[in-house]
Design a protein around this motif. Structure first.
Motif, PDB file in Angstrom:
ATOM      1  N   ASP A   1      -7.076  -2.537   2.025  1.00  0.00           N
ATOM      2  CA  ASP A   1      -6.136  -2.837   0.853  1.00  0.00           C
ATOM      3  C   ASP A   1      -6.584  -2.481  -0.389  1.00  0.00           C
ATOM      4  O   ASP A   1      -7.749  -3.053  -0.654  1.00  0.00           O
ATOM      5  CB  ASP A   1      -5.316  -4.029   1.124  1.00  0.00           C
ATOM      6  CG  ASP A   1      -4.277  -4.280   0.654  1.00  0.00           C
ATOM      7  OD1 ASP A   1      -4.301  -4.088  -0.804  1.00  0.00           O
ATOM      8  OD2 ASP A   1      -2.814  -4.210   1.084  1.00  0.00           O
ATOM      9  N   ILE A   2      -5.850  -1.742  -1.243  1.00  0.00           N
ATOM     10  CA  ILE A   2      -6.174  -1.673  -2.554  1.00  0.00           C
ATOM     11  C   ILE A   2      -6.582  -3.198  -3.291  1.00  0.00           C
ATOM     12  O   ILE A   2      -7.100  -3.269  -4.457  1.00  0.00           O
ATOM     13  CB  ILE A   2      -5.516  -0.731  -3.253  1.00  0.00           C
ATOM     14  CG1 ILE A   2      -5.763   0.799  -2.774  1.00  0.00           C
ATOM     15  CG2 ILE A   2      -5.571  -0.657  -4.884  1.00  0.00           C
ATOM     16  CD1 ILE A   2      -4.935   1.756  -3.447  1.00  0.00           C
TER      17      ILE A   2
ATOM     18  N   GLY B   1     -10.946  -1.512  -1.707  1.00  0.00           N
ATOM     19  CA  GLY B   1      -9.803  -0.502  -2.095  1.00  0.00           C
ATOM     20  C   GLY B   1      -9.885   0.111  -3.203  1.00  0.00           C
ATOM     21  O   GLY B   1      -9.599   1.398  -3.755  1.00  0.00           O
TER      22      GLY B   1
ATOM     23  N   VAL C   1     -10.797   3.471  -1.873  1.00  0.00           N
ATOM     24  CA  VAL C   1      -9.647   4.196  -1.505  1.00  0.00           C
ATOM     25  C   VAL C   1      -9.226   5.023  -2.684  1.00  0.00           C
ATOM     26  O   VAL C   1      -8.855   6.139  -2.877  1.00  0.00           O
ATOM     27  CB  VAL C   1      -8.641   3.024  -1.584  1.00  0.00           C
ATOM     28  CG1 VAL C   1      -7.284   3.783  -1.237  1.00  0.00           C
ATOM     29  CG2 VAL C   1      -9.018   2.304  -0.134  1.00  0.00           C
TER      30      VAL C   1
ATOM     31  N   SER D   1      -7.565  -8.782   4.952  1.00  0.00           N
ATOM     32  CA  SER D   1      -8.915  -7.690   4.764  1.00  0.00           C
ATOM     33  C   SER D   1      -9.709  -7.669   5.992  1.00  0.00           C
ATOM     34  O   SER D   1     -10.788  -6.737   6.105  1.00  0.00           O
ATOM     35  CB  SER D   1      -9.460  -7.991   3.551  1.00  0.00           C
ATOM     36  OG  SER D   1     -10.366  -9.070   3.760  1.00  0.00           O
TER      37      SER D   1
ATOM     38  N   MET E   1       0.894  -1.129   0.087  1.00  0.00           N
ATOM     39  CA  MET E   1       0.037  -0.111  -0.112  1.00  0.00           C
ATOM     40  C   MET E   1       0.703   1.155  -0.067  1.00  0.00           C
ATOM     41  O   MET E   1       1.077   1.957   1.043  1.00  0.00           O
ATOM     42  CB  MET E   1      -1.135  -0.113   1.349  1.00  0.00           C
ATOM     43  CG  MET E   1      -2.070  -1.032   1.095  1.00  0.00           C
ATOM     44  SD  MET E   1      -3.424  -0.303  -0.093  1.00  0.00           S
ATOM     45  CE  MET E   1      -4.087   1.122   1.036  1.00  0.00           C
TER      46      MET E   1
ATOM     47  N   MET F   1      -4.244   6.918   2.343  1.00  0.00           N
ATOM     48  CA  MET F   1      -3.661   5.322   2.346  1.00  0.00           C
ATOM     49  C   MET F   1      -2.685   5.277   3.501  1.00  0.00           C
ATOM     50  O   MET F   1      -1.743   6.084   3.428  1.00  0.00           O
ATOM     51  CB  MET F   1      -2.924   5.144   0.905  1.00  0.00           C
ATOM     52  CG  MET F   1      -3.911   4.989  -0.198  1.00  0.00           C
ATOM     53  SD  MET F   1      -2.670   4.886  -1.706  1.00  0.00           S
ATOM     54  CE  MET F   1      -1.962   3.417  -1.586  1.00  0.00           C
TER      55      MET F   1
END
Length: 708
Positions: free
Chosen positions: A350-351, A356, A360, A669, A167, A373
């Motif tokens: 998390d992307i 995410g 995000v 996650s 990240m 982030m």
């Protein structure tokens, strides 16, 4: 199929009215009343093409559409004939409209200094965290450079680029660079092992991997590049050749394998060369000018692989115009995003997961609200016992206004105690959100009281990788909330609880959660597997009148007398006890409502008489240990908890076993891996299921050791 509507027996009747905008710190609400919501929702279902055309007008299009929707069940095409670009909508249009110098992305790295223990209360970190702030102009320059790097490496429009990164800002840049030139991105979560990379690269027919030498997690460097190199070795056995590896130097802890120093892979990897490139070296060779490629609305934007307990991962395919329209709308409405109002949005996902991708990256950037982030874990640096207050420290220092996290994280924070958030000034928060699984009512209340100070609306969002964005959620300012309920459908979503015949069920009768009409964010397929697309999502439930297939989420739900949805978990996560189907989520909610329980996971286990029995894994709050020094929870507390469930839910739901656990197996996650707990409860000698997303395997080992 019917699921027993046991949540009516949990006595969950608390209801929180929406507060005026000013009371929550907002200048206004996008939707300000229940009447306004109902009118808009009705309009969006009666005239979906008109509604979504209006929403799509919020984006920048190179060419407008000829037709809004072509619906040939189960296939939908949205905004036919239109052209646009995802990177342009997230970055370039803001630069062109005079907002290039505004902050787009705020990033904080995990390391804070050499110390391994948390500083004493009130003290600063030994060293300030690494923080970077990128403007929209910065992103335009950086995405252009990386886009030109990709073209230099032979990437063309329509190719799939695999991304396996920590990240860091370069992860966002890499994704947007792919979109800039019309290449689809396939992001692999950084917690996956080499075999998972191999599966996904092969399925996507990807010829390039973007990675980093490592990333930080709880103070340790995670060897991402090493995993990629191992995956490439495995790919040699399949005949699939990765042409290029682009590597960001993040941790500097490990040089590339000697076999890549020459720029060519050894013969063992295959006849074709696999070339290694340092990000910083090759980026220096390219221009920072790269126009955005016009993409048809239905061109693939990305693949995102979802995995289950059986079968290989599914590549969920999302396209450009529909995905951007839906995520832009849901992000704006659910989080009340308003540009130029001092908002700082933080989604802790998390992307590598769809949350995410949508909340995000794409959603906040399109809405021109700065997105934050964070690279690492919530408990680094840590207090004794593994506790941590990093999240609250980040919120206080960056003055975060909207915070979006998982119920599992909230329950962990509950376990660590309210004194940790109390150390920090959280007064900047205006709105809270939850995502990933249904939230237990008691966790909702704790979040409301100790993080939101009883002033922040909570948006409990229900959705999936396949839906692109929120399907059900309270809209702040409009919809009263009930702890544990995701409330009402998003605008444009025709959701229902039905039986196997597709007939809508009455209030408080459990059934199957379906969506009856298409929406722009819906998945367009399972990559390379039409049969799986049909069988997984469109074959189980149909309109009883027309036989048109409904989208089936694989979740069970009920709808209460106010029309609110209560998600009861995956159909796989129900337990059939003496012929009755019980939703695990609501048994867990009963356990968590006990004052001594921090977290609980419920699974079924074989039973000679009942068919299945209920096994509960329970994590006890630190208060119990403080009240009972030197002791461990035992039979007396087990009986108390079983009796509590029987009282709250009914005798049918009384757990046959209550097992105490220091921790529960979770993905990074934050989702509890109940399928692993089912194996533990059943006494399976060897775990054979995929554990690549497991955060800490020692948790499972400890549970098995305790059983032995």
């Amino acid at each position: 199929m019917g699921i027993e509507p046991i949540s009516t027996l949990l006595h969950e009747n608390r209801k929180f009215p929406p507060a005026p905008a000013a009371a929550s710190g907002f200048s206004r609400w996008h939707i300000a009343s229940m009447d306004e919501y109902r009118q808009l929702h009705k309009k969006s279902l009666q005239d979906p093409e008109g509604f979504w055309a209006s929403e799509a007008g919020c984006l920048s299009w190179f060419r407008r559409w000829d037709k809004v929707l072509d619906w040939n069940p189960p296939d939908a095409k949205w905004f036919l004939g239109a052209q646009l670009n995802a990177c342009f909508n997230c970055v370039d249009r803001h630069v062109q409209s005079g907002h290039g110098d505004q902050i787009a992305l705020i990033w904080e790295g995990e390391p804070v200094g050499p110390q391994t223990s948390h500083p004493s209360p009130g003290s600063a970190y030994a060293k300030e965290p690494e923080i970077r702030r990128l403007t929209y102009r910065d992103l335009q320059i950086e995405t252009s450079k990386v886009a030109n790097v990709l073209r230099r490496l032979g990437v063309k429009k329509g190719d799939v680029v695999t991304i396996y990164m920590p990240m860091v800002p370069e992860l966002a840049i890499a994704i947007l660079a792919c979109a800039r030139i019309g290449a689809a991105h396939s992001v692999i979560f950084g917690g996956f092992a080499p075999h998972a990379i191999t599966e996904r690269v092969t399925d996507a027919n990807s010829r390039i991997i973007i990675t980093a030498d490592g990333g930080y997690r709880r103070g340790e460097a995670v060897a991402l590049q090493k995993n990629v190199e191992e995956a490439i070795g495995q790919l040699a056995n399949t005949g699939h050749i990765v042409n290029h590896i682009l590597v960001l130097k993040r941790t500097g802890h490990e040089p590339p394998s000697q076999r890549f120093h020459s720029g060519h892979a050894p013969a063992a990897i295959g006849a074709s060369p696999t070339k290694f490139h340092w990000w910083h070296e090759i980026e220096a060779l390219v221009s920072d000018a790269c126009p955005c490629e016009p993409m048809d609305s239905e061109d693939m934007l990305f693949l995102l692989y979802t995995s289950g307990s059986t079968g290989k991962p599914k590549g969920i395919l999302h396209t450009t115009g529909g995905y951007l329209t839906y995520v832009n709308t849901t992000c704006r409405l659910a989080f009340n995003m308003i540009p130029d109002s001092g908002q700082i949005f933080w989604c802790s996902a998390d992307i590598g997961w769809v949350t995410g991708h949508s909340y995000v990256l794409y959603g906040p950037l399109m809405n021109r609200v700065p997105t934050l982030m964070y690279e690492g874990a919530p408990n680094f640096p840590s207090f004794p016992g593994g506790k941590g207050d990093r999240f609250w420290d980040i919120i206080a220092r960056h003055r975060v206004t909207q915070f979006y996290t998982a119920p599992t994280a909230i329950r962990t924070f509950m376990k660590w105690g309210e004194e940790l958030p109390a150390r920090h000034d959280l007064s900047s928060l205006r709105l809270l959100g939850t995502v990933g699984e249904p939230i237990n009512p008691e966790a909702w209340i704790w979040y409301h009281e100790h993080i939101g100070r009883k002033q922040c609306p909570i948006v409990d969002t229900y959705w999936q990788t396949e839906t692109a964005g929120h399907i059900c959620t309270p809209l702040p300012g409009a919809i009263p909330t009930k702890p544990g309920s995701c409330t009402l459908p998003m605008l444009g979503i025709d959701a229902a609880v039905v039986n196997e015949q597709g007939e809508e069920l009455p209030a408080n009768k459990g059934g199957l959660f379906v969506i009856r009409k298409p929406w722009p964010g819906m998945l367009r397929g399972v990559y390379g597997n039409r049969e799986r697309f049909i069988s997984n999502y469109w074959s189980r439930v149909k309109d009883p009148a027309s036989s048109t297939p409904y989208y089936f989420s694989a979740d069970g739900a009920r709808r209460d007398e106010d029309g609110y949805f209560w998600i009861q978990g995956r159909i796989d996560d129900v337990i059939k006890v003496s012929g009755h189907l019980l939703g695990t989520m609501e048994v867990e909610s009963a356990l968590v409502s006990h004052p001594m329980v921090a977290e609980a996971a419920v699974v079924g286990m074989p039973h000679d008489i009942k068919g299945n029995a209920i096994c509960a894994f329970v994590t006890i709050k630190s208060k119990w240990f403080a009240d009972n020094p030197g002791q461990q929870p035992g039979e007396e507390l087990r009986k108390q908890l079983a009796a509590h469930v029987a009282k709250e839910v009914g005798a049918l739901a009384r757990p046959d076993q209550v097992r105490f656990a220091e921790g529960l197996p979770k993905t990074r996650s934050g989702k509890i891996m109940r399928r692993l707990l089912r194996d533990v409860a059943a006494g399976v000698e060897k775990i054979t299921q995929d554990t690549t997303t497991l955060e800490d395997f020692s948790v499972v080992a400890k549970l098995r050791a305790d059983e032995e």
